[in-house]
Design an enzyme around this catalytic site. Structure first.
Site: not given
Ligand SMILES: [Zn+2]
Length: 708
Positions: A496-497, A500, A503
């Site tokens: 998940h991290e 980011h 991104h």
């Molecule tokens: Zn998050």
């Protein structure tokens, strides 16, 4: 989560550092923050930066930016896009540098000195932001450009930037009367101070809330190593011979799944749920009421019905009605699912002649039992296959290589703020360096709870900058010489991290205001949630999930069980999340006159009213330790994870329809979405990627809410 800066002025303005201020300000002689770091990609010189460097650099950074802003506002030249908007984008180089470095370190590696600086600077930074946004001459220039925006022949990103600035100014109060501007400034200063106090209170209260017991026997069920760690923790507190079990920031506590002594479980649960509301030094109830009131007053001053209305207007959800609708529709089916799960747990209790009703402290313990029965495995069987380094390099990085052609090379020559932090150069498919990535994976008592990504340097072609991004997790550090074995949830969090991080690293924009994760809060969790899908993608999993001793792959049956069990306990997970999201909305959908006097009574009444008052499933965060809601970052915005998940689930379907883990898919996602930051309306980016609006069915299916 993607961590919003603790101190938000530069982030809100999007003012990333500029290369134009090369000379060190005289006031900062010998201060390493005075100029851009000369390390690769302006990577921070952590070995040279000392706590005492921050305060003077903040003061000087604000002074210089204010001079830059005044020069723009007072310019005799007619306003142009370059001399006004671009000039603002370039301003505040020093302040941005200080602020991002400080906020990141204060989140990941704080101490009393940094906390004191935070308390001192928060209201000053709020005032600094107001001095910019509430400058009437500056706004007059922005407005005149905005009014003629269709005639300025701007490219799409520049035009969007102009519109964005105009919106930012209006939302910050630029259209208020002089008297109301003064009221707003006072409120902003008060809110900043209160939020800082709340953040620090929650961390201190969590550290002070350990479960203390007298004997090893009371911790039966926990591993020997964990019990030894509890003994050491007690000793460190001067409680020789006792045992101290730390609590984490959520209502649920990991040892609840293991502790066999029901009375001890109840004690731990009670300690967790009482945080911030049982009197004492770190009680947060007064702070909550003051924050809610000040925010409601701010919203009223700006002409909004309540703070949530003000906050949501700038999100993809757009208004409270849309958020209430989504959360309200899901509440009933989610609680129904949780009740079915509770009945399953009760059956296990009754079969063992337990003679009690399942409550919150029993949930994790009996969930593991049901999972073991139904799927014939328990979580601990997985851990030997989830060794941290393998998860990171053979899993997270491997997926990024297959999807986007990225490659990673660890380097040990750059300074770090803690010896556990690892640093990687990230190379694009063509071999050119794209970014630097920091992995700070271990829990520390001076680190905020949870997991997050942040940026030390943001990409912006205007400034010639490239990304330096960091991921932070809170994985318990094993004793020296032992491997770091992750839970399934921790593996998912790592993916998940990194979503980011992608991104941020793929950002290919001109203006810092739009860099990477500078997108609406209810959109920012979308790319990160999509990246979780690769954690269980067979080809990726086969590559990283190998037994740490033997190297044997995770047996297929075990993997199948993991995947099958993913829908199990969704009722609990959805309900605890919805309860917190609804609380966050309730607190922020009040007018100043409606602010209650009793925090816990309001919380109880709200949960009941919304139909999520199912005692065995407490909110994921109760009001008095709900940092997302009361520290600033996700105020009236905790729903954002679910909103983003709608886009995420729909995107996962797209990947599956198109052949999954392939460069062509990754490249499309990168080109249409990950590289675009905030350069366009978020839903336009989604439509450009997906070819249509998002649909909700994949989300309902995933969470078992289809009523089937
Ligand atoms: Zn998050």
């Amino acid at each position: 989560m993607s961590r919003p800066q603790m101190l938000v002025v530069a982030a809100a303005l999007g003012l990333a550092f500029s290369q134009t201020v090369l000379a060190a300000p005289a006031a900062l002689a010998g201060n390493p923050l005075a100029t851009a770091s000369t390390l690769p990609f302006n990577y921070p010189a952590f070995d040279k930066i000392k706590d005492e460097h921050f305060a003077p650099a903040f003061v000087e950074g604000m002074r210089i930016q204010l001079k830059e802003i005044e020069a723009i506002a007072n310019s005799k030249a007619a306003p142009s896009f370059d001399n006004t908007i671009v000039a603002m984008e370039k301003s505040g180089a020093l302040l941005t540098r200080v602020q991002t470095t400080f906020a990141n370190l204060q989140g990941a590696n704080t101490n009393d000195k940094l906390d004191a600086i935070d308390s001192e600077m928060s209201p000053k930074l709020a005032a600094h932001g107001d001095a910019i946004y509430l400058n009437p001459k500056l706004f007059a220039r922005v407005k005149s450009l905005y009014d003629q925006r269709d005639k300025l022949k701007l490219d799409a990103e520049s035009k969007h930037l102009l519109e964005r600035y105009h919106t930012d100014f209006v939302r910050a109060g630029a259209k208020l009367s002089a008297a109301d501007k003064e009221k707003l400034k006072a409120l902003n200063g008060a809110i900043a101070t209160l939020q800082t106090s709340f953040t620090q209170n929650v961390l201190k209260e969590t550290n002070a809330s350990a479960l203390i017991v007298d004997s090893r026997a009371e911790l039966a069920g926990m591993s020997e190593a964990a019990i030894d760690a509890a003994a050491a923790a007690a000793k460190a507190k001067g409680l020789d011979g006792k045992f101290s079990v730390a609590v984490v920031n959520t209502s649920g506590q990991p040892p609840l799944a293991e502790l066999t002594n029901r009375a001890v479980r109840e004690k731990l649960m009670a300690i967790s749920l009482a945080r911030g509301s049982h009197g004492g030094e770190f009680d947060s109830r007064e702070l909550v009421l003051k924050i809610a009131k000040a925010r409601a007053e701010k919203a009223a001053l700006l002409g909004y019905a309540n703070f949530a209305a003000y906050s949501l207007e700038d999100q993809t959800a757009h208004d409270t009605a849309a958020v209430n609708k989504l959360l309200g529709e899901l509440a009933k089916p989610a609680v129904n699912n949780a009740k079915k799960e509770a009945a399953d747990l009760q059956a296990v209790v009754d079969a063992g002649k337990g003679g009690f009703q399942v409550d919150a402290s029993d949930w994790a313990f009996y969930t593991d039992k049901v999972r073991a029965q139904r799927f014939a495995f328990d979580e601990n069987q997985l851990k030997p296959y989830f060794e941290l380094d393998s998860v990171l390099t053979n899993g997270v990085f491997y997926a990024a290589n297959k999807l986007y052609g990225l490659s990673f090379k660890e380097r040990k020559d750059l300074p770090v703020y803690n010896p556990d932090v690892r640093v990687f150069d990230v190379f694009d498919a063509d071999g050119k360096q794209l970014a630097i990535f920091l992995a700070d994976m271990y829990a520390r008592s001076n680190k905020q709870g949870g997991a997050w990504m942040n940026e030390y340097i943001s990409q912006a072609s205007l400034l010639g900058t490239h990304s330096v991004v960091a991921n932070h997790l809170n994985i318990p550090k094993p004793p020296a010489g032992e491997p770091t074995l992750l839970t399934y949830d921790e593996v998912k969090t790592a993916f998940h991290e990194f979503g980011h991080a992608l991104h941020g690293m793929f950002s290919n924009v001109k203006y810092p205001r739009f860099s990477g994760t500078n997108v609406p809060r209810d959109f920012v969790e979308y790319p990160s949630q999509v990246n979780e899908m690769w954690a269980v993608w067979p080809e990726v999993l086969a590559n990283y999930a190998r037994h740490y001793k033997t190297g044997a792959p995770m047996p297929k049956e075990l993997l199948d069980k993991v995947i099958a069990s993913k829908k199990f306990n969704q009722g609990f997970l959805t309900t605890e999340y919805l309860a917190a999201s609804l609380l966050d909305q309730r607190w922020h959908q009040l007018t100043p006159a409606q602010i209650p006097t009793d925090v816990l009574a309001f919380e109880a009444a709200s949960l009941k009213d919304m139909g999520v008052d199912f005692a065995p499933v407490p909110p994921r965060y109760r009001t008095t330790y709900f940092s997302h809601s009361f520290s600033g970052g996700y105020s009236a915005g905790y729903y954002a994870y679910l909103w983003s998940e709608k886009l995420d689930a729909d995107t996962v379907e797209w990947f599956k329809e198109n052949g999954g883990l392939q460069r062509k898919n990754g490249d499309w996602f990168r080109a249409k979405l990950l590289s675009r930051g905030g350069t366009d309306d978020a839903m336009n980016l989604f439509r450009n990627f997906r070819g249509r609006d998002p649909v909700i069915e994949p989300l309902l299916e995933r969470r078992g809410l289809t009523g089937k």
